[in-house]
Design an enzyme around this catalytic site. Structure first.
Site, mmCIF file in Angstrom:
data_model
loop_
_atom_site.group_PDB
_atom_site.id
_atom_site.type_symbol
_atom_site.label_atom_id
_atom_site.label_comp_id
_atom_site.label_asym_id
_atom_site.label_seq_id
_atom_site.Cartn_x
_atom_site.Cartn_y
_atom_site.Cartn_z
ATOM 1 N N GLY A 24 37.723 24.265 -27.228
ATOM 2 C CA GLY A 24 37.867 23.059 -26.410
ATOM 3 C C GLY A 24 36.534 22.432 -26.035
ATOM 4 N N GLY A 26 35.480 19.642 -27.122
ATOM 5 C CA GLY A 26 35.750 18.219 -26.902
ATOM 6 C C GLY A 26 36.208 17.973 -25.474
ATOM 7 C CG ASP A 154 29.712 27.319 -38.353
ATOM 8 O OD1 ASP A 154 30.054 28.505 -38.329
ATOM 9 O OD2 ASP A 154 30.398 26.377 -37.885
ATOM 10 C CB THR A 195 29.624 39.937 -21.645
ATOM 11 O OG1 THR A 195 28.896 41.166 -21.793
ATOM 12 C CG2 THR A 195 30.345 39.927 -20.314
ATOM 13 C CB CYS A 386 51.964 2.713 -37.268
ATOM 14 S SG CYS A 386 50.891 1.922 -38.465
ATOM 15 C CG LEU A 387 55.872 5.550 -41.575
ATOM 16 C CD1 LEU A 387 55.561 4.867 -42.888
ATOM 17 C CD2 LEU A 387 55.850 7.054 -41.759
ATOM 18 C CD GLN A 390 54.645 0.199 -42.177
ATOM 19 O OE1 GLN A 390 54.779 1.172 -42.918
ATOM 20 N NE2 GLN A 390 53.487 -0.445 -42.046
ATOM 21 C CG HIS A 512 48.283 3.865 -34.412
ATOM 22 N ND1 HIS A 512 49.121 4.915 -34.674
ATOM 23 C CD2 HIS A 512 47.987 3.315 -35.609
ATOM 24 C CE1 HIS A 512 49.314 5.013 -35.976
ATOM 25 N NE2 HIS A 512 48.631 4.054 -36.569
ATOM 26 C CD GLU A 514 49.318 6.412 -31.356
ATOM 27 O OE1 GLU A 514 49.896 5.345 -31.040
ATOM 28 O OE2 GLU A 514 49.274 6.841 -32.527
HETATM 29 N N1 GLN Z 1 51.752 4.083 -44.249
HETATM 30 C C1 GLN Z 1 51.902 2.891 -43.476
HETATM 31 C C2 GLN Z 1 50.890 1.829 -43.869
HETATM 32 O O1 GLN Z 1 49.918 2.129 -44.501
HETATM 33 C C3 GLN Z 1 51.824 3.194 -41.988
HETATM 34 C C4 GLN Z 1 50.503 3.710 -41.549
HETATM 35 C C5 GLN Z 1 50.532 4.336 -40.171
HETATM 36 O O2 GLN Z 1 51.591 4.676 -39.665
HETATM 37 N N2 GLN Z 1 49.391 4.512 -39.564
HETATM 38 O O3 GLN Z 1 51.053 0.689 -43.530
#
Ligand code: GLN
Length: 570
Positions: A24, A26, A154, A195, A386-387, A390, A512, A514
């Site tokens: 963690g 980040g 690394d 430790t 997004c997808l 669609q 997106h 989010e």
């Molecule tokens: N595959 C779809 C596109 O390229 C949706 C991409 C996504 O959901 N980020 O438009």
């Protein structure tokens, strides 16, 4: 390299990780940022990734987790999501770079002849390039927090560590500090926290000339004072610089835990800065809300990457934020869309709302279509991203517009009805990434729509990462069956948000959302979605109570009682 002294106003905190990955770093970097901001300092955060890919955009989510997109369209590491969620820093392409990018710039310069006949070497050329990329983000902020990806030891991260070692030398002790995140494992047979791995990890850092100033010690139980003293002595750090980072229930408690351990106080002492007292009431409020929810719901996420939940990191957090805004705990149930293809929508029976996230490729799409149809017909709140949007368009076109073979050109290039298609302007571009719509774009909202009432404004900007768009030829037939295109690009050429009118909450967007949700400012669409899910659940509970009463009456008559499951079926 530019003169490092130019950046004297900014002080730098470098965060490294030891013993194992996934501790963690980040979150730790983001939490340090939140604490320093709570004291009135301005900050920025940067991630250095040791891999050779130029960016994570071309890596599978199975390998790398989510690709986080910034406003300026950079495809970055998911840790940048933590930085933006925890702090006010707004990040750009410069806030994440990889070994691939470093070598890319060096080789371009070498071919151009910029090195004037020099032999180009890891030290000083690679390290100089790394240093100038680090210094380039300081930009007047008080503190820059730089997270070094990978684990100390690394091979790959050595040039990064050498570069940050040199920066303390260049900028002076008061301007640079090193924080090392490490693991203290509990060994059950010995009944003891150990430790030794931490000692080795710090030794490894010292071998290359870095003495950490602060140790953040992850463990699954409290680290007592004796243990802290031992670590301090063996690792050569101050006693109050050994910070116990015990596991917490929610990531949003991390800044508070660090504060109680004195982390921010120690940082400002070591960097010799004066700040106001920290104001952490907002973080305390979040912790209180998370631990005392008034409601509880379960949201089903139907997707392809369900076994690696890091692929949906921002989504997961945005749903938690939506819950915070509605005083609700949000349980997430990840459901593999291919399982729905095999076993049907019975898999959805325990969820209160459906979310179809972003994704690429046609695998599992038919399962997602069935899930959306189930939500539409059962009036269960649906949120497509997004997808997800669609696929919702495909589902509505097939079922309501009678276009039986409607599809996205991405999944079926030969479809007679490409309701989702590549834009004319993008045809023929072959380089992957070259055709993507990436980063922030404006969107105008339709008055009276659910989207507009959720946002409460007329125009928004949201982040994109996709190649395909709703095909405008099909807008009219879709509108006829009840689709409202409630968010469009300002020139109306691109669909950004769609809703289905004959449903309590069926909203989907091409962007997106989010990526822009914060615990301190939950995203309007996630807030709206969770609110709708709560209403749906309340409705269903009422329905099932009424159902139970009827069933009980029936049972009395027939002389038998029904179990809860049977009532559900009835
Ligand atoms: N595959 C779809 C596109 O390229 C949706 C991409 C996504 O959901 N980020 O438009």
């Amino acid at each position: 390299m530019s003169d490092p002294k130019k950046h004297m106003k900014t002080k730098f905190i470098f965060v490294t990780g030891g013993v194992v990955s996934s501790l963690g770093k980040g979150l730790a970097s983001a939490s340090i940022g939140a604490l320093l901001e709570s004291r009135g300092l301005t900050i920025t955060v940067q991630k250095l990734d040791p891999y050779i890919n130029v960016d994570p955009g071309t890596m599978s989510p199975f390998q790398h987790g989510e690709v986080y997109v910034t406003d300026d369209g950079a495809e970055t590491d998911l840790d940048l999501g933590h930085y933006e969620r925890f702090t006010n820093a707004r990040l750009t392409k410069k806030n994440n770079f990889t070994t691939g990018q470093v070598y890319d710039s060096i080789i371009t310069k070498e071919r151009r002849g910029d090195y004037l006949g020099c032999t180009v070497q890891v030290v000083p050329h690679v390290t100089d390039e790394i240093k100038s990329k680090v210094l380039s983000i300081s930009n007047g902020v008080d503190i820059a927090i730089i997270e070094i990806g990978g684990t100390v030891g690394d091979i790959e991260s050595l040039p990064f560590l050498e570069a940050i070692r040199q920066l303390r030398y260049d900028l002076g002790k008061e301007n640079v500090m090193y924080v090392h995140l490490t693991l203290l494992p509990y060994i059950a047979t010995a009944h003891e926290i150990k430790t030794k791995p931490t000692q080795h990890s710090v030794n490894k850092l010292r071998e290359i000339g870095i003495q950490p100033d602060i140790l953040l010690c992850r463990s699954d139980r409290p680290v007592n004072a004796d243990l802290k003293n031992k670590i301090a002595l063996f690792c050569n750090v101050d006693r109050d610089a050994v910070i116990s980072a015990e596991d917490v229930k929610s990531i949003y408690e991390v800044p508070l835990v660090f504060h109680r351990e004195g982390l921010d106080e120690k940082i400002i002492k070591l960097l010799n800065i004066w700040t106001r007292a920290p104001k952490l009431d907002q973080w305390e409020e979040i912790a209180r809300k998370i631990n005392n929810p008034r409601h509880e719901i379960t949201i089903g996420i139907v997707g392809k990457y369900v076994n690696l939940q890091d692929s949906y990191k921002s989504l997961h957090e945005a749903l938690i934020h939506g819950g915070l805004a509605n005083s609700s705990r949000v349980n997430l149930q990840y459901i593999d869309s291919e399982e729905i293809e095999k076993r049907g929508t019975a898999l959805l029976k325990n969820i209160d709302g459906l979310l179809i996230p972003g994704g690429f490729g046609g695998r599992g799409v038919e399962g997602k279509i069935s899930a959306i149809r189930y939500a539409r017909e059962n009036k269960m709140p649906f949120f497509g991203i997004c997808l997800g949007m669609q696929v919702a368009i495909i589902e509505l076109a097939r079922d309501l517009c009678g276009l039986k073979h409607a599809n996205s050109a991405e999944f079926d290039p030969e479809t007679p009805d490409p309701v989702v298609d590549i834009m004319e302007t993008q045809r023929g571009i072959n380089s992957k990434g070259g055709t993507m719509r990436l980063g922030a774009y404006p969107c105008v909202l339709k008055k009276g729509s659910k989207a507009q009432s959720a946002y409460g404004t007329a125009e928004i900007t949201e982040r994109h990462r996709h190649r395909y768009e709703v095909n405008n030829r099909y807008r009219e037939p879709l509108e006829k069956v009840g689709v409202e295109f409630s968010g469009l690009s300002p020139d109306e050429a691109l669909v950004e948000i769609m809703e289905y009118r004959h449903h309590p909450w069926f909203v989907a967007c091409q962007f997106h959302p989010e990526f822009k949700s914060r615990p301190l400012a939950p995203h309007p669409l996630f807030r709206g979605f969770v609110k709708a899910v709560l209403a749906h659940r309340a409705q269903a509970a009422k329905g099932s109570k009424a159902g139970k009463k009827t069933a009980a009456r029936g049972a009395k008559k027939s002389g038998k009682t029904l179990s809860v499951n049977e009532t559900d079926k009835a």
